[in-house]
Scaffold this active site. Structure first.
Site, PDB file in Angstrom:
ATOM      1  CG  ASP A 150      -7.780   8.475   6.286  1.00  0.00           C
ATOM      2  OD1 ASP A 150      -7.987   7.728   7.261  1.00  0.00           O
ATOM      3  OD2 ASP A 150      -6.636   8.692   5.826  1.00  0.00           O
ATOM      4  CE  LYS A 189      -4.231   9.156   8.186  1.00  0.00           C
ATOM      5  NZ  LYS A 189      -4.326   8.456   6.908  1.00  0.00           N
ATOM      6  CE  LYS A 194      -1.337  -0.279   5.933  1.00  0.00           C
ATOM      7  NZ  LYS A 194      -1.715  -1.688   6.249  1.00  0.00           N
ATOM      8  CG  ASN A 231      -1.861   1.125   1.315  1.00  0.00           C
ATOM      9  OD1 ASN A 231      -1.473   2.276   1.174  1.00  0.00           O
ATOM     10  ND2 ASN A 231      -3.123   0.823   1.567  1.00  0.00           N
ATOM     11  CG  PHE A 251      -4.686   5.413   2.727  1.00  0.00           C
ATOM     12  CD1 PHE A 251      -4.864   4.146   3.253  1.00  0.00           C
ATOM     13  CD2 PHE A 251      -3.677   6.205   3.254  1.00  0.00           C
ATOM     14  CE1 PHE A 251      -4.062   3.667   4.276  1.00  0.00           C
ATOM     15  CE2 PHE A 251      -2.866   5.739   4.277  1.00  0.00           C
ATOM     16  CZ  PHE A 251      -3.056   4.466   4.786  1.00  0.00           C
ATOM     17  N   GLY A 252      -8.249   4.883   2.421  1.00  0.00           N
ATOM     18  CA  GLY A 252      -9.139   4.026   3.206  1.00  0.00           C
ATOM     19  C   GLY A 252     -10.403   4.761   3.631  1.00  0.00           C
ATOM     20  CG  ASP A 269      -4.613  -6.249  10.609  1.00  0.00           C
ATOM     21  OD1 ASP A 269      -4.765  -5.916   9.415  1.00  0.00           O
ATOM     22  OD2 ASP A 269      -5.453  -6.916  11.225  1.00  0.00           O
ATOM     23  CB  SER A 270      -4.707  -0.331  10.980  1.00  0.00           C
ATOM     24  OG  SER A 270      -4.466  -0.194   9.595  1.00  0.00           O
TER      25      SER A 270
END
Length: 197
Positions: A157, A177, A14, A11, A154-155, A71-72
């Site tokens: 957010d 962030k 990330k 990613n 991303f994700g 891992d999140s």
């Protein structure tokens, strides 16, 4: 002294965050793509910590380097903590970040705004050959916003509203962030641990 660390991710968002957060250590960071590691480690754990540990250890063995993995995910209280560890796979194969955000918003449609409390949680695992794998956890509390906002991050957010800043995580700068995010908190703890080795 550790000179190079494998970051167990493909990613780009990330990877960019981790490079910035670990820059003070002056350690070279490489990704799975950099080492041409194509194997996909299945996340079979029941917690973020279990998934982070298995990725750090397995990719570390494949890459032959100390490895950091995380891992999140997002936990929505009104959905019983879902999507949780399934955040990246929410909705199934082929879903984009936008698809996952839309699915989450659809699933909370009938829930009152006041009950849309949520948090991002991140567990970072650090594997160093010959040492016990260590983990560091960070989290950030917020609310689910009905409509996406912002172009950063991303994700999830764009739909995660952070009350103290009155913005979504996609509305704030990457520097802002880093200071408040779940991943930022966990990686800073890992950075402190690494600096003492």
């Amino acid at each position: 002294m550790i000179e190079k660390i494998l970051v167990a991710t493909r990613n780009k968002g990330k990877m960019t965050e981790l490079v910035k957060l670990l820059r003070p250590l002056e350690i070279t960071l490489v990704s799975l793509n950099d080492l041409l590691i194509e194997e996909e480690i299945e996340e079979t754990g029941k917690t973020f910590a279990e998934n982070a540990i298995v990725k750090a250890e397995r990719y570390g063995e494949l890459g032959g380097l100390p490895t950091i993995a995380d891992d999140s995910g997002i936990e929505v209280d009104a959905l019983g903590g879902a999507p949780g560890i399934y955040s990246a796979r929410y909705g199934g194969e082929g879903f984009t970040d936008l698809d996952r955000n839309n699915l989450l918003l659809k699933n909370v449609k009938k829930i009152p705004d006041s009950r849309l409390t949520a948090r991002f949680r991140c567990v970072v695992a650090l594997w160093i050959p010959g040492n016990k794998t260590v983990t560091f956890e960070g989290k950030i509390e917020g609310m689910i916003r009905r409509f996406p906002s912002g172009n950063n991050g991303f994700g999830y957010d764009p739909i995660f509203f952070y009350k103290p800043m009155k913005k979504t995580l996609a509305d704030i700068t990457s520097e802002e962030k880093e200071k408040i995010s779940h991943r930022g908190y966990a990686v800073r703890m890992a950075r402190e641990y690494l600096s003492k080795l």
